[in-house]
Design an enzyme around this catalytic site. Structure first.
Site, PDB file in Angstrom:
ATOM      1  N   GLU A   1       0.819  -1.214   0.000  1.00 19.19           N
ATOM      2  CA  GLU A   1       0.000   0.000   0.000  1.00 19.19           C
ATOM      3  C   GLU A   1       0.853   1.263   0.000  1.00 19.19           C
ATOM      4  O   GLU A   1       0.441   2.300  -0.494  1.00 19.19           O
ATOM      5  CB  GLU A   1      -0.955   0.009   1.191  1.00 19.19           C
ATOM      6  CG  GLU A   1      -2.083  -1.018   1.095  1.00 19.19           C
ATOM      7  CD  GLU A   1      -1.701  -2.369   1.678  1.00 19.19           C
ATOM      8  OE1 GLU A   1      -0.516  -2.580   2.000  1.00 19.19           O
ATOM      9  OE2 GLU A   1      -2.611  -3.223   1.810  1.00 19.19           O
TER      10      GLU A   1
ATOM     11  N   PHE B   1     -11.654  -6.771  13.731  1.00 21.78           N
ATOM     12  CA  PHE B   1     -10.556  -7.301  12.920  1.00 21.78           C
ATOM     13  C   PHE B   1     -10.183  -6.291  11.841  1.00 21.78           C
ATOM     14  O   PHE B   1     -11.034  -5.762  11.150  1.00 21.78           O
ATOM     15  CB  PHE B   1     -10.964  -8.631  12.282  1.00 21.78           C
ATOM     16  CG  PHE B   1      -9.907  -9.184  11.357  1.00 21.78           C
ATOM     17  CD1 PHE B   1      -8.674  -9.591  11.851  1.00 21.78           C
ATOM     18  CD2 PHE B   1     -10.136  -9.263   9.989  1.00 21.78           C
ATOM     19  CE1 PHE B   1      -7.690 -10.074  11.005  1.00 21.78           C
ATOM     20  CE2 PHE B   1      -9.157  -9.757   9.134  1.00 21.78           C
ATOM     21  CZ  PHE B   1      -7.926 -10.153   9.645  1.00 21.78           C
ATOM     22  N   GLN B   2      -8.898  -6.011  11.700  1.00 20.32           N
ATOM     23  CA  GLN B   2      -8.361  -5.052  10.738  1.00 20.32           C
ATOM     24  C   GLN B   2      -8.980  -3.666  10.896  1.00 20.32           C
ATOM     25  O   GLN B   2      -9.242  -2.975   9.921  1.00 20.32           O
ATOM     26  CB  GLN B   2      -8.509  -5.569   9.295  1.00 20.32           C
ATOM     27  CG  GLN B   2      -7.602  -6.776   9.025  1.00 20.32           C
ATOM     28  CD  GLN B   2      -7.407  -7.067   7.552  1.00 20.32           C
ATOM     29  OE1 GLN B   2      -8.302  -6.851   6.744  1.00 20.32           O
ATOM     30  NE2 GLN B   2      -6.241  -7.586   7.194  1.00 20.32           N
TER      31      GLN B   2
ATOM     32  N   LYS C   1     -17.360  -0.543   5.539  1.00 14.76           N
ATOM     33  CA  LYS C   1     -17.841  -1.638   4.692  1.00 14.76           C
ATOM     34  C   LYS C   1     -19.336  -1.498   4.356  1.00 14.76           C
ATOM     35  O   LYS C   1     -19.734  -1.686   3.212  1.00 14.76           O
ATOM     36  CB  LYS C   1     -17.594  -2.954   5.450  1.00 14.76           C
ATOM     37  CG  LYS C   1     -18.382  -4.140   4.971  1.00 14.76           C
ATOM     38  CD  LYS C   1     -17.597  -4.980   4.004  1.00 14.76           C
ATOM     39  CE  LYS C   1     -18.394  -6.228   3.642  1.00 14.76           C
ATOM     40  NZ  LYS C   1     -17.773  -6.979   2.567  1.00 14.76           N
TER      41      LYS C   1
ATOM     42  N   MET D   1      24.677   8.764   2.558  1.00 17.18           N
ATOM     43  CA  MET D   1      24.607  10.067   3.203  1.00 17.18           C
ATOM     44  C   MET D   1      24.887   9.943   4.702  1.00 17.18           C
ATOM     45  O   MET D   1      25.555  10.789   5.300  1.00 17.18           O
ATOM     46  CB  MET D   1      23.242  10.718   2.959  1.00 17.18           C
ATOM     47  CG  MET D   1      23.158  12.177   3.385  1.00 17.18           C
ATOM     48  SD  MET D   1      24.368  13.221   2.527  1.00 17.18           S
ATOM     49  CE  MET D   1      23.365  13.881   1.188  1.00 17.18           C
TER      50      MET D   1
END
Lengths: 580, 161
Positions: free
Chosen positions: A50, A112-113, A162, A477
């Site tokens: 993502e 959940f999630q 949802k 760096m």
């Protein structure tokens, strides 16, 4: 007529002109993905992470000027977008991120999630929404695109439970939007603009510092007109690179920590700074109290909070850069009596002397590849006609210093947040928006490993991005700072095991090429540019090479450190012909 | 310098946290904040008391204005205005001090809103100095609890007839 939430979302996106979504599916967004399965005129690019999706949306936006869109699931899908969102926020890039959310009735239950992504992203979005009513979906999406792309642009997140995408409701598309509390100032104050013109006319040693705002407001032509009309030299910040042709005689390059000698000297000696669409970042100003001690500062910016945030401003002009520069140029053109060229003669001579004294340079080697040489060859081989993205660190600075940019939206880099792992997915996003252009990510061996999985995305969608890995087996760096400021104590900056990037590319069905000595560089680049597939070019570079000039943190910007050894010897290398 | 800032905002969920986040994210301090609906139920007014150098307060005002949900920001620092705060103090006087508490409450135009065998709860409204003065006087008698509403403020009309 009631329609599904998923349909409202996708059809609203289409109405906003969205043709590509970068996304990754998951439980609570399945209705959206199901609708996308046979949606016409809109294509979902399946990423491998993502974070990659948000950077791709960002690269798409920067290179095209359109709003980039990402679609991900709830919980970890949503939290994975945070770095991409913060990157876009720091650089004012318009993206809209759609995240799934658990059903409304479960919000707050540690379902959940579940993640409170609206809470998490509140400080790194321009605005964000949790949609609780299906009838609000279309107006919310309309508003989100308006907010993302207007004023000082930025990322907007829409959280979609949802039951909202799965339910049915009304498609209330508003033709017009009016947000009473959001009215960015576009036109600059005429009196202030006139004052600015007076200052430019009075000034003996003026400079323009152009930032990312010039690119965002498509004001490059107006900037060039102003510079040429009034004979004021132009410095471009990291974010402003491409807003003014770097080969133009009035160009002074980049200021600040790794800026050019002459840009920093010009700022410190100037009596007038006209800052356009830039925000006096600490990497630009160095020690604030010693910054531009003699200069009157005119600051043009659409965001009032940028003005007087870091430096004292004498003439603030809030508004859109393009709009203000247009007015400014109109007023300048009426002042024909002023002999701009004559007034500026001494100053431009001084700047030329500085340019001669300490030009941007490096020490060429016959035996080991210098990273700057790779960048020069990339420039020659593409004829400059390419979109360049970078990761963060030495690769970013060398790209900014040694590639010559003459068009806006061709240099995409994470300037504000400094996100390693940005360049590769951003290049993929830019390639989606510009299928016919050459897109090259200039990377380090550390950064490329932060989103290397997106090679699969590039391969699947036949996006022939090229990655030039400046491979020094170090976090270069960090190593440079440790060498210069930490008594050469290289704490955890040696990557020890770096994968064989040629084999990695081949494992993903892409092409891998390696250059181990300077004479390999041109052939590898030529081969890569001919290849119609994604290519990893592994340049095994001099690991000791550092980025110069360098202003140490906390020092004034004229306190530059240069490479202490001999300046670059004249090298005899044939110029590469541009490969089309 | 202490500034009282009156902010008109959209009455939506999450707005308070956007405003609070603006302060906390930049290390600015909120001395007090009070929020309530206006006559238009879609708009709330927040009265924020903050402290900072001029440049910081300028940033606070600009940052507040920049928030999408903020309709109007008025810094009352240079504006003639009225400020009020309400406090409730639960005092535990001895038997002999009880009359004194009531007398003080009357002097300060306070009201007894609750009493028990051992306590009086007094409500006082006023500006900061009045509240501080009252608190000074009753402190020796024992203050069990003390709550304040946070300041609210309103600008005075320019032409007073």
């Amino acid at each position: 007529m009631k329609v599904s939430g998923a349909e409202i979302v996708v059809e609203s996106l289409k109405k906003e002109g969205v043709t590509h979504i970068f996304g990754y599916p998951g439980g609570v967004v399945l209705n959206l993905f199901d609708y996308l399965y046979d949606a016409k005129d809109i294509k979902l690019i399946l990423t491998r992470h993502e974070q990659g999706a948000t950077h791709m949306a960002d690269g798409y936006a920067r290179s095209s000027g359109k709003v980039g869109v990402a679609l991900v699931t709830s919980g970890p899908g949503a939290t994975n977008t945070v770095t991409g969102i913060a990157t876009a926020a720091m650089d004012s890039i318009p993206i809209v991120v759609l995240t799934g959310q658990v059903p409304t009735m479960l919000i707050g239950n540690d379902a959940f999630q579940e993640a409170d992504i609206v809470g998490i992203t509140r400080p790194c979005t321009k605005y964000n929404y949790l949609v609780k009513n299906i009838d609000d979906l279309a107006p919310t999406i309309r508003e989100a695109f308006h907010i993302a792309s207007s004023g000082r642009p930025g990322p907007v997140l829409i959280d979609l439970p949802k039951d909202i995408s799965a339910g049915t409701g009304n498609f209330n598309w508003p033709e017009k939007i009016q947000i009473r509390s959001y009215n960015p100032t576009v036109e600059g104050n005429r009196k202030m603009i006139e004052k600015a013109v007076d200052e430019i006319a009075k000034s003996k040693k003026p400079v323009i510092i152009a930032g990312g705002g010039v690119i965002l407001s498509n004001a490059s032509d107006e900037l060039r007109e102003l510079a040429e009309l009034t004979q004021v030299p132009v410095i471009t910040t990291l974010m402003g690179i491409g807003s003014f042709p770097s080969v133009h005689p009035l160009s002074l390059g980049m200021p600040g920590m790794h800026g050019t000698y002459y840009a920093n000297m010009a700022i410190q000696d100037s009596d007038l700074i006209v800052a356009v669409g830039m925000r006096f970042d600490d990497r630009v100003t160095g020690k604030i109290s010693a910054f531009a001690p003699h200069a009157t500062i005119v600051h043009i910016d659409i965001d009032p909070t940028s003005i007087r945030k870091n430096v004292h401003v004498d003439i603030p002009i809030v508004g859109d850069s393009k709009n203000i520069l247009t007015t400014l140029n109109q007023i300048v053109r009426t002042q024909q009596k002023t002999q701009w060229t004559e007034i500026r003669k001494a100053w431009l001579k001084q700047l030329d002397d500085w340019k001669q004294l300490k030009p941007m340079s490096y020490k060429y080697s016959d035996t080991v590849i210098k990273p700057q040489y790779v960048i020069e060859k990339l420039y020659e081989a593409t004829g400059g006609d390419a979109i360049i993205t970078t990761e963060v660190g030495q690769n970013q600075m060398w790209a900014a210093q040694f590639f010559k940019f003459d068009k806006p939206r061709t240099f995409l880099t994470s300037g504000g947040l400094g996100t390693m792992g940005y360049g590769f997915p951003a290049a993929i996003g830019a390639q989606v928006a510009n299928p016919d252009k050459t897109v090259i990510d200039i990377a380090g061996d550390g950064s490329i490993q932060m989103n290397i999985q997106e090679l699969a995305t590039a391969v699947v969608y036949e996006l022939p991005v090229k990655v030039a890995i400046l491979n020094n087996r170090y976090l270069g760096m960090v190593r440079q700072w440790q060498e210069m400021f930490f008594n050469e104590r290289y704490s955890h900056s040696n990557l020890n095991v770096v994968p064989d990037f040629v084999k990695v590319a081949e494992a993903y069905s892409a092409v891998g090429l390696r250059a181990e000595k300077p004479s390999d560089v041109e052939p590898v680049i030529r081969e890569a540019l001919k290849t119609k597939k994604p290519v990893f070019m592994d340049f095994v570079i001099d690991w000791k090479e550092k980025v110069f000039p360098m202003v140490p943190a906390g020092a004034a910007i004229d306190q530059m450190i240069f490479d202490e050894e001999e300046p670059k010897k004249e090298k005899e290398t044939k110029k590469l012909k541009a490969v089309k | 310098m202490r500034h009282t800032i009156s902010v008109q905002v959209e009455n939506k969920f999450g707005v308070l946290s956007r405003v609070a986040g603006l302060f906390s994210g930049r290390g600015y301090n909120i001395e007090s904040i009070s929020v309530g609906e206006t006559l238009d139920p879609k708009i709330s007014v927040m009265t924020i008391v903050t402290r900072g150098e001029n440049q910081i307060v300028e940033q606070i005002n600009k940052q507040l204005n920049k928030l999408i949900d903020v309709i109007k920001v008025q810094d009352l620092f240079d504006v003639d205005h009225v400020e009020r705060e309400m406090v409730m103090i639960k005092i535990t006087p001895t038997q002999e001090q009880k009359a004194e508490v009531l007398r003080l409450a009357e002097i300060f135009r306070g009201r007894v809103v609750d009493s028990s065998l051992k306590t009086y709860t007094i409500e006082i409204t006023g500006d900061e100095s009045k509240i501080e003065a009252f608190l000074e006087l009753v402190k020796p008698m024992g203050v069990k609890e003390f709550v304040r509403s946070g300041k609210i403020a309103i600008a005075r009309e320019r032409s007073r007839g």
